[in-house]
Design an enzyme around this catalytic site. Sequence first.
Site, mmCIF file in Angstrom:
data_model
loop_
_atom_site.group_PDB
_atom_site.id
_atom_site.type_symbol
_atom_site.label_atom_id
_atom_site.label_comp_id
_atom_site.label_asym_id
_atom_site.label_seq_id
_atom_site.Cartn_x
_atom_site.Cartn_y
_atom_site.Cartn_z
ATOM 1 N N LYS A 1 -44.791 80.782 45.756
ATOM 2 C CA LYS A 1 -44.359 82.183 45.765
ATOM 3 C C LYS A 1 -42.902 82.333 46.195
ATOM 4 O O LYS A 1 -42.139 83.062 45.574
ATOM 5 C CB LYS A 1 -45.259 83.005 46.689
ATOM 6 C CG LYS A 1 -46.715 83.058 46.250
ATOM 7 C CD LYS A 1 -47.535 83.997 47.110
ATOM 8 C CE LYS A 1 -47.605 83.574 48.569
ATOM 9 N NZ LYS A 1 -48.267 82.267 48.767
ATOM 10 N N ARG B 1 -51.623 91.126 52.386
ATOM 11 C CA ARG B 1 -52.438 89.908 52.506
ATOM 12 C C ARG B 1 -53.941 90.207 52.475
ATOM 13 O O ARG B 1 -54.746 89.297 52.351
ATOM 14 C CB ARG B 1 -52.108 89.172 53.816
ATOM 15 C CG ARG B 1 -50.745 88.506 53.830
ATOM 16 C CD ARG B 1 -50.531 87.788 55.146
ATOM 17 N NE ARG B 1 -49.191 87.236 55.276
ATOM 18 C CZ ARG B 1 -48.836 86.029 54.894
ATOM 19 N NH1 ARG B 1 -49.716 85.239 54.325
ATOM 20 N NH2 ARG B 1 -47.599 85.598 55.054
ATOM 21 N N ARG C 1 -44.095 68.697 51.457
ATOM 22 C CA ARG C 1 -43.105 69.758 51.665
ATOM 23 C C ARG C 1 -42.308 69.541 52.949
ATOM 24 O O ARG C 1 -42.837 69.100 53.958
ATOM 25 C CB ARG C 1 -43.823 71.120 51.704
ATOM 26 C CG ARG C 1 -42.898 72.293 51.547
ATOM 27 C CD ARG C 1 -43.635 73.543 51.121
ATOM 28 N NE ARG C 1 -44.500 74.082 52.165
ATOM 29 C CZ ARG C 1 -45.060 75.292 52.073
ATOM 30 N NH1 ARG C 1 -44.869 76.031 51.011
ATOM 31 N NH2 ARG C 1 -45.829 75.722 53.052
ATOM 32 N N ARG D 1 -43.363 70.880 58.669
ATOM 33 C CA ARG D 1 -43.972 71.897 59.524
ATOM 34 C C ARG D 1 -45.417 71.530 59.852
ATOM 35 O O ARG D 1 -46.094 70.867 59.073
ATOM 36 C CB ARG D 1 -43.958 73.263 58.826
ATOM 37 C CG ARG D 1 -42.580 73.765 58.454
ATOM 38 C CD ARG D 1 -42.657 75.176 57.911
ATOM 39 N NE ARG D 1 -43.706 75.339 56.901
ATOM 40 C CZ ARG D 1 -44.124 76.516 56.441
ATOM 41 N NH1 ARG D 1 -43.608 77.624 56.926
ATOM 42 N NH2 ARG D 1 -45.056 76.581 55.503
ATOM 43 N N ARG E 1 -55.860 76.941 56.240
ATOM 44 C CA ARG E 1 -55.119 78.055 55.634
ATOM 45 C C ARG E 1 -55.731 78.452 54.290
ATOM 46 O O ARG E 1 -55.783 79.637 53.945
ATOM 47 C CB ARG E 1 -53.649 77.676 55.457
ATOM 48 C CG ARG E 1 -52.887 77.531 56.766
ATOM 49 C CD ARG E 1 -51.496 76.979 56.534
ATOM 50 N NE ARG E 1 -50.639 77.939 55.855
ATOM 51 C CZ ARG E 1 -49.535 77.608 55.185
ATOM 52 N NH1 ARG E 1 -49.186 76.338 55.077
ATOM 53 N NH2 ARG E 1 -48.799 78.532 54.619
#
Length: 210
Positions: A13, A88, A123, A156, A167
């Site tokens: 996104k 959300r 990532r 992260r 998640r």
Amino acid sequence: MNLVLLGAPGAGKGTQAEILKEKLAIPTISTGNILREAVKNGTKLGLEAKEYMESGKLVPDALVISIIKERLAEDDCKNGFILDGFPRTIPQAEALEKSGVVIDRAVEIAVSDDAILARLSGRRVCIKCGAPYHIVSCPPPADNICPKCGGEIITRKDDLPETIKARLEVYHSQTEPIKGFYEERGKLTVVPGEGGIENTSRAILEALGV
């Protein structure tokens, strides 16, 4: 054109929002960024949000929407905007609609859970400016120093496998139902997100008729 970007964590996104921002010449509105900006600028709404943020509490939906509306009233949003990270949940989508914010199209970037797990594990992100990298598609420099700002490039905690799975569970239970909310209104567009950044961008632009 007023857009909402939907998709699981790691669907792309943020990357697609930046591409659309350039192609459509409209700003990307990230709720996290505008909350921090409102706090930094010391606006009335920002100071309200600061109390929640500093106590570790979630900023109430009504306050977030007020801050979003304040941001959308700025000149650069007069031709449209891209909402990234909000709404959300269905109650947030309903509250946004009731507040008078008109959404023209909700675009879901569809990526399987397996692809998300593979993607996020590679990532990396700049700890200073937030610039995104990936060990396969956009490798960081060998010294892990961001060429844009000189910050350190890190993995992260959000991108650890166990965190990713948690998640995804939250996404499927809380956020994915928003698809139905926009589908009922004839505003949902679903595009495949596993064919690479350029292919996804092309699919989104074609779906938007751009």
